[in-house]
Structure formats: C-alpha cells, structure tokens
Design an enzyme around this catalytic site. Sequence first.
Site, PDB file in Angstrom:
ATOM      1  CD  GLU A 271      -2.117   4.919   3.231  1.00  0.00           C
ATOM      2  OE1 GLU A 271      -3.194   5.355   3.383  1.00  0.00           O
ATOM      3  OE2 GLU A 271      -1.550   3.661   2.777  1.00  0.00           O
TER       4      GLU A 271
ATOM      5  CB  CYS B 122      -6.323  -0.430   4.928  1.00  0.00           C
ATOM      6  SG  CYS B 122      -5.263  -0.716   5.617  1.00  0.00           S
TER       7      CYS B 122
ATOM      8  CB  CYS C 163      -1.940   1.207   6.094  1.00  0.00           C
ATOM      9  SG  CYS C 163      -1.379   0.871   4.709  1.00  0.00           S
TER      10      CYS C 163
ATOM     11  CG  HIS D   1      -2.363  -1.221   1.147  1.00  0.00           C
ATOM     12  ND1 HIS D   1      -3.171  -1.087   2.117  1.00  0.00           N
ATOM     13  CD2 HIS D   1      -2.530  -2.583   0.578  1.00  0.00           C
ATOM     14  CE1 HIS D   1      -3.505  -1.754   1.491  1.00  0.00           C
ATOM     15  NE2 HIS D   1      -3.117  -2.935   1.069  1.00  0.00           N
TER      16      HIS D   1
END
Length: 155
Positions: free
Chosen positions: A54, A82, A85, A52
């Site tokens: 991040e 999420c 993250c 992801h």
Amino acid sequence: MKEQDFMRQAIVEAQEGIKKGNGPFGAVIIQDGQVIAKAHSQVIQDNDPTAHAEVTAIRKASKKLRTHDLSNMTIYSTTEPCPMCFSAIHWANIKIIVYGADIDTAKKYGFNELEISNYKMRSLGKTKVNIEADFMPRECEKLFHDWKESGNEAY
C-alpha cells in the site's frame, strides 16, 4: 473495469512479489475507473520495512500525479492494511479501502501483525476512510498458501 478486475490486478502484483522473495501482498490505486498505480510488497528486496504494497502504491501514485493528495481514490489491497498503511492511506486522503484477506489471516501465516483492525483505526482516528472488507477473500488468502509453498520468510 469491474471491482473484481482491480482486485485481480492487486493479486497479480502480490504474485510478482512472491516471485521476488517478498510477502503475499499487492495493492492497486484507482481513480475514476482507471489504474493510477499498482505495487507489491518490496520489504525483502529493498531491505525496507516500510515498503509495504500500500505504501509503495501510494508513493508511485503521488509521484505520477505530482501530489500528496490522493482524494477520491480507492485502494484495493489483497490484505487488510496494517496500521502503518492505514495511516498512510488516511494521510493521502484516499477515500475507500477494499481488501480481501484480514489481519488474522496474515498473523496465522506468521506475519508480525499488530492486531488493530481497520475498523478500530477508523474509529480511533475519526477518519472518513470507507472500508469494504472481505472482498474476494478466498483468492486473497490463496496468496498466503502460495507464499508459504515458495519458502519465503515472514516479516
């Protein structure tokens, strides 16, 4: 630089990710007004469900600074992080999360999101991460529209 400039850099990162077949997610990590790392989602291009924006930005910042401790830094994310993250942000000791679109927006566009807000994660985890939500939300939600128009797949 202003906060808007940092989020605009995260938006540009997300646009780069869209061009590469990934989701509409971008992140930038800042320390003392300087960009330390920026990244977009690389889930599809790397075949890595943990890549992801991040997490990728945290990996880049940690490698650049040669430390796992990103204390007193701020992460700008085009979408509410999420739970994975958010946890990585917590473990990296990042002080502030600034995000644009929320989890509901990602879910609305077909992403497989867990409906646990950053506020709920902060409360449950008793973390000290500060959260600034709904920062430039229209610009960040437009990324989802652009992503959908590109024909890329949700994950």
